[in-house]
Design a protein around this motif. Structure first.
Motif, PDB file in Angstrom:
ATOM      1  N   SER A  23     -74.882 -10.695  85.911  1.00  0.00           N
ATOM      2  CA  SER A  23     -74.643 -11.226  84.586  1.00  0.00           C
ATOM      3  C   SER A  23     -76.195 -11.026  83.858  1.00  0.00           C
ATOM      4  CB  SER A  23     -74.533 -12.883  84.697  1.00  0.00           C
ATOM      5  OG  SER A  23     -73.441 -13.382  85.342  1.00  0.00           O
ATOM      6  N   GLY A  24     -77.110 -10.867  84.459  1.00  0.00           N
ATOM      7  CA  GLY A  24     -78.330 -10.499  83.835  1.00  0.00           C
ATOM      8  C   GLY A  24     -78.247  -9.175  83.387  1.00  0.00           C
ATOM      9  N   VAL A  30     -75.414  -5.708  76.963  1.00  0.00           N
ATOM     10  CA  VAL A  30     -74.809  -6.092  75.650  1.00  0.00           C
ATOM     11  C   VAL A  30     -76.125  -6.529  74.501  1.00  0.00           C
ATOM     12  CG1 VAL A  30     -73.414  -8.126  74.520  1.00  0.00           C
ATOM     13  CG2 VAL A  30     -72.687  -6.983  76.597  1.00  0.00           C
ATOM     14  N   ARG A  31     -77.046  -7.040  75.014  1.00  0.00           N
ATOM     15  CA  ARG A  31     -78.035  -7.385  73.925  1.00  0.00           C
ATOM     16  C   ARG A  31     -78.713  -6.173  73.284  1.00  0.00           C
ATOM     17  NH1 ARG A  31     -83.398  -8.237  73.199  1.00  0.00           N
ATOM     18  NH2 ARG A  31     -83.801  -7.167  75.234  1.00  0.00           N
ATOM     19  N   GLN A  32     -78.651  -4.948  74.159  1.00  0.00           N
ATOM     20  CA  GLN A  32     -79.247  -3.867  73.774  1.00  0.00           C
ATOM     21  C   GLN A  32     -78.278  -3.057  72.803  1.00  0.00           C
ATOM     22  OE1 GLN A  32     -82.147  -2.448  73.975  1.00  0.00           O
ATOM     23  NE2 GLN A  32     -83.102  -3.503  75.649  1.00  0.00           N
ATOM     24  N   GLY A  33     -76.936  -3.722  72.582  1.00  0.00           N
ATOM     25  CA  GLY A  33     -76.051  -2.995  71.600  1.00  0.00           C
ATOM     26  C   GLY A  33     -74.826  -2.247  72.203  1.00  0.00           C
ATOM     27  N   LEU A  34     -74.866  -2.224  73.758  1.00  0.00           N
ATOM     28  CA  LEU A  34     -73.680  -1.524  74.183  1.00  0.00           C
ATOM     29  C   LEU A  34     -72.389  -2.288  74.271  1.00  0.00           C
ATOM     30  CD1 LEU A  34     -73.435   1.243  75.720  1.00  0.00           C
ATOM     31  CD2 LEU A  34     -73.974  -0.029  77.838  1.00  0.00           C
ATOM     32  N   HIS A  35     -71.298  -1.498  73.885  1.00  0.00           N
ATOM     33  CA  HIS A  35     -70.001  -2.159  73.941  1.00  0.00           C
ATOM     34  C   HIS A  35     -68.955  -1.585  74.653  1.00  0.00           C
ATOM     35  CE1 HIS A  35     -71.501  -4.956  70.791  1.00  0.00           C
ATOM     36  NE2 HIS A  35     -71.901  -3.790  70.160  1.00  0.00           N
ATOM     37  N   THR A  57     -71.883 -13.815  76.822  1.00  0.00           N
ATOM     38  CA  THR A  57     -72.796 -13.055  77.844  1.00  0.00           C
ATOM     39  C   THR A  57     -73.965 -13.874  77.396  1.00  0.00           C
ATOM     40  OG1 THR A  57     -73.217 -11.307  76.262  1.00  0.00           O
ATOM     41  CG2 THR A  57     -71.540 -10.967  78.181  1.00  0.00           C
ATOM     42  N   GLY A  58     -74.422 -14.179  75.978  1.00  0.00           N
ATOM     43  CA  GLY A  58     -75.731 -14.720  75.845  1.00  0.00           C
ATOM     44  C   GLY A  58     -75.781 -16.166  76.455  1.00  0.00           C
TER      45      GLY A  58
END
Length: 307
Positions: A23-24, A30-35, A57-58
């Motif tokens: 999860s981390g 995702v936070r870094q912009g990967l989709h 995910t946040g």
């Protein structure tokens, strides 16, 4: 921003409470912009995949840090008359065969109710609606006991029912660890099957064929090579050791299956760099939060190396 070629597939392996690490890692990617364009997962990986589909995910760090064993594990022993087979790596000796037979018989007894997991899913996901925030293909993987094969539930951009299985039932089936949670029944073409988590079963290895056409695949496992010989101690020690071995074997076999994908994607396997200090069924918020933080740090290291 990143050098990854699209389309990008995401494969999320199982591992119970070890999924806090996954999860981390996922939350940080995702936070870094990967989709991702397609997602597949089994066991806790299917839950993390659902979090991605719903753009949640946040929320994962808060959820894991708030867990207590009683949040997930509620005693409710039951017997299930199903032909489940856990392991197929005995040495052929009479003693080894007898041990495998005994384990398979014990696997028909599940110790805990699945109601807490359903309650969690209903409280966390059900109110999010049918449509995913990310309109992607999501493959939820379980194991059909009677068929001795993986059972794939495909959801195209929404949580609308897949075949005869609802979204929450598909997730629950994927997490129904033999000996731990009861199987989820499904009827297809007049036949009744029982679905369980295939991550700790030593047959019918899952592969990466879901991602045919992808140019990049990112796998997030929860196993380390050391798990092949994980020492066992305590009341669930033998289960922990066997399950970790099978998860490590599955992860390696899934990764190796990349060579059969015709689109020849670049496949990256992210796995824990250290012992996470948490066991498969140790849903302890403090320990899971530490594992989550390790996952975030490893995802940052991975992206820095690939950026």
């Amino acid at each position: 921003m990143f050098k990854f070629k699209r389309p990008i597939g995401l494969f999320l392996c199982g591992g119970g409470a070890l999924g806090s690490w996954q999860s981390g890692a996922l939350a940080e990617l995702v936070r870094q912009g990967l989709h991702f364009d397609a997602v597949a997962g089994f066991s806790v990986g299917s839950l993390n995949g659902a979090a991605y589909c719903y753009n949640k995910t946040g929320e994962l760090r808060r959820i894991w840090s708030g867990f207590k064993p009683s949040s997930i594990l509620r005693l409710g022993p039951r017997y299930h008359h199903i032909p489940v087979e856990l392991y197929q790596h005995d040495d052929g000796s009479p003693l080894s065969r007898a041990g495998s037979f005994l384990q398979n018989q014990l696997a028909k007894v599940t110790l805990f109710s699945n109601k807490p997991v359903y309650e969690f899913l209903n409280g966390w996901l059900a109110r999010s609606g049918a449509q995913f925030a990310h309109g992607i293909k999501f493959y939820v993987i379980s194991h059909a006991v009677e068929l001795k094969l993986p059972y794939i539930s495909r959801f195209d951009g929404s949580a609308q029912q897949s075949g005869n299985l609802s979204f929450n039932d598909a997730l629950m089936a994927s997490c129904s660890i033999p000996m731990i949670f009861p199987p989820v029944p499904v009827t297809e073409h007049g036949r009744r099957y029982h679905l369980v988590d295939g991550g700790v079963i030593g047959i019918a290895t899952i592969n990466l064929n879901f991602f045919e056409g992808c140019r990049t695949i990112i796998m997030i496992g929860n196993s380390r090579p050391e798990d092949m010989d994980y020492p066992h101690s305590g009341p669930f020690g033998l289960f922990e050791s066997r399950a970790r071995r099978m998860l490590a074997l599955h992860t390696q076999k899934i990764y190796e299956s990349r060579v059969f994908i015709r689109s020849a994607p670049d496949v990256h396997l992210i796995k824990p760099p250290v012992d996470l200090g948490v066991k498969l069924l140790e849903f302890d918020g403090a320990k899971c939060q530490k594992a989550f933080d390790i996952g975030e740090a490893e995802a940052r290291r991975f992206l820095a190396a690939e950026g």
